[in-house]
Design an enzyme around this catalytic site. Structure first.
Site, PDB file in Angstrom:
ATOM      1  CG  ASP A   5      -1.508   1.229   1.644  1.00 46.91           C
ATOM      2  OD1 ASP A   5      -2.662   1.414   1.292  1.00 46.91           O
ATOM      3  OD2 ASP A   5      -0.858   2.063   2.321  1.00 46.91           O
ATOM      4  CG  ASP A  13      -3.878   3.447  -2.194  1.00 50.12           C
ATOM      5  OD1 ASP A  13      -4.763   2.619  -2.451  1.00 50.12           O
ATOM      6  OD2 ASP A  13      -3.835   4.073  -1.120  1.00 50.12           O
ATOM      7  CD  GLU A  14      -4.861  -1.439  -0.074  1.00 52.61           C
ATOM      8  OE1 GLU A  14      -4.845  -1.005   1.067  1.00 52.61           O
ATOM      9  OE2 GLU A  14      -5.661  -2.329  -0.441  1.00 52.61           O
TER      10      GLU A  14
END
Lengths: 109, 430
Positions: free
Chosen positions: B15, B115-116
């Site tokens: 992340d 974002d992961e």
């Protein structure tokens, strides 16, 4: 080198000035500055318009990313903007780099 | 519990710490962990401003959370407000996933959100260290050196453990790395009493679990799985597996989608009470979703209109949603005509704040079915008209042509050009 809009300092300065015109509104007791960042990761110079107004939170508006990563080029762009706008310039992450034309430190901080 | 037959791999869930805020900090030459900055969308429908992302320092100093409003922010001159640039974040996300390809095969990288990403490191972690933690450190350093961003890594023997390790432990660890295994799972996860802190358990689910006398993950693990299934259906068995750290999903197998659908929705900038204004927005969203349909060479046989009322509406319902079966079509005019039919039928003059339009029962377009009840020239003209609009927009941009009613009071089309995911795409800043 072939001239393109990306290595034409007048063109870049023109875009930045257009955006300054768009985002600049004169306020009483407000402070304005143009932040120029040496982006060592993206190899670009990033321009921002920072606005500080009393009783308001500071805003930082992106103006332009210059991808032609040469100090001579940046110097021309900055000089061009300075002919029209007298805002303070803040240069960040330039370390001990100096302007190519007169060898003065870019950032005195 | 005997975990011998469960899948044993090495999964990283990576992340980006406060992603949007970190990207903006880097762009301004600031350290993402030390900058005091919020990314704020100031679109008309955010009532002055909506916080999309907060830097870690701003969270720590002022307790600002994402989705806070303008009015919640402290008046502190250290706090810098920056506008979002969604296209920049998408580019950075792609660049990060590109870095991951140096550590795992492309087929073993699964972007989970902007974002992961999930990395199946089972076959490659040993190339980068003596332990999975050392390999994770290598990835963190590579992202930091190439893009300046800090990443948090959850490590697990399956994707679920990696996700829980990330959410529950990595984010609070100084190395920004957390690990869960089958052996350590019960020790670390069972004592958790804040059920909503665990991935996939929301407020509603937690309340229902509490109602069953379950206030701790341990109680969930020791509950009767049949009781859970009775209460929650299939989700009940998933919750039971979660409490034991079991995840049998095979990421490399793509899930077949049973029913494709297309949907667009909009939160309105103010309460809409005038029928004409509301219908302009319905038409605009209808055009948008119909255009997406045509680009995919599909036709729809079912339209869905969802309306969300304003909080000021004097009604017990939050809104209404209705579906309508139609003859297979991709025609903007026909879709909008039917959507307005649904709207006029069910709307009782409540003030609105949200409009949602969906198209389902999609099938490939094989040709245009002419109707016996309309002159063929008229029908062909409609088809051509839609095609011309699409072609002009493809070539010259969405804003190149618009319906005149978008210029009317209440139209939102012009304000929304250039938005990505409802927020500023940032193209005008580049």
């Amino acid at each position: 080198m072939e001239a393109t809009h990306l290595n034409n300092s007048d063109f870049e300065a023109q875009i930045i000035k257009q955006r300054l015109k768009l985002y600049f509104t004169p306020y009483i007791k407000a402070r304005y500055e143009i932040l120029v960042v040496n982006d060592i990761f993206a190899h670009s110079y990033n321009f921002f318009f920072n606005i500080y107004r009393p009783l308001k939170l500071p805003h930082s508006i992106p103006l332009r990313r210059i991808t032609f990563y040469r100090l001579e080029f940046l110097e021309n762009v900055v000089a061009n903007i300075r002919t029209e706008y007298k805002f303070s310039f803040v240069f960040r992450n330039f370390g001990k780099q100096r302007w190519p034309s007169n060898f003065t430190l870019i950032s005195k901080q | 519990m005997n975990y011998t037959d469960e899948p044993h791999g090495i999964f990283f869930l990576i992340d980006n710490k406060s992603f949007y805020a970190s990207v903006e900090s880097i762009e301004r030459g600031l350290n993402p962990l030390q900058s005091i900055l919020v990314v704020m969308s100031e679109q008309a429908n955010t009532n002055g401003g909506l916080v999309l992302a907060t830097s870690p320092q701003a969270k720590k100093l002022f307790g600002i959370r994402n989705v806070d409003r303008w009015r919640d922010l402290p008046h502190d001159q250290r706090l810098l407000i920056v506008p979002p640039r969604m296209n920049l974040y998408i580019r950075k996300s792609l660049a990060i996933n590109q870095i991951f390809t140096h550590f795992a095969a492309e087929n073993d990288i699964y972007p989970y959100s902007i974002d992961e990403s999930i990395l199946d490191m089972t076959h490659s972690w040993q190339l980068f260290g003596q332990t999975p933690q050392q390999a994770a450190r290598c990835i963190q350093l590579a992202v930091r050196q190439q893009l300046g961003l800090y990443t948090t890594v959850g490590i697990g023997e399956n994707p679920l453990q990696a996700k829980l390790a990330l959410d529950l432990f990595a984010k609070h660890s100084p190395e920004l790395i957390g690990t869960l295994t089958y052996q350590t799972f019960t020790k670390h996860v069972w004592p958790i009493t804040d059920l909503t802190s665990v991935w996939s358990i929301g407020k509603q689910t937690a309340a229902r679990l509490n109602h069953l006398g379950i206030h701790q993950i341990k109680s969930l693990a020791l509950a009767d799985p049949f009781e859970l299934q009775k209460e929650f259906g299939i989700i009940g068995t998933q919750l039971f597996a979660l409490a034991w750290g079991i995840d049998r999903s095979q990421l490399q197998e793509s899930l077949p989608i049973k029913h494709h659908s297309l949907e667009n929705s909009q939160v309105l900038p103010r309460d809409y009470t005038d029928q004409a204004e509301i219908e302009i927005v319905i038409r605009e969203i209808g055009q948008q979703v119909a255009s997406r349909l045509r680009h995919r060479h599909l036709v729809t046989s079912c339209l869905h209109l969802g309306i969300g009322f304003s909080l000021t509406a004097k009604t017990d319902h939050p809104g209404f949603a209705h579906e309508l079966k139609v003859s297979a079509t991709d025609d903007t005019f026909e879709i909008n005509r039917q959507l307005l039919f649904i709207f006029r039928r069910y709307w009782q003059y409540e003030p609105l704040r949200q409009i949602r339009i969906g198209l389902s029962q999609l099938s490939p377009k094989t040709g245009d079915q002419l109707s016996l009840f309309t002159p063929p020239e008229k029908q062909i003209k409609k088809v051509m008209f839609n095609q011309v609009i699409d072609q002009i927009r493809d070539r010259f941009g969405t804003s190149a042509i618009m319906y005149a009613n978008s210029l009317g009071h209440g139209g939102t089309f012009r304000q929304r050009i250039g938005l990505v995911g409802g927020h500023n795409g940032g193209n005008s800043f580049e």
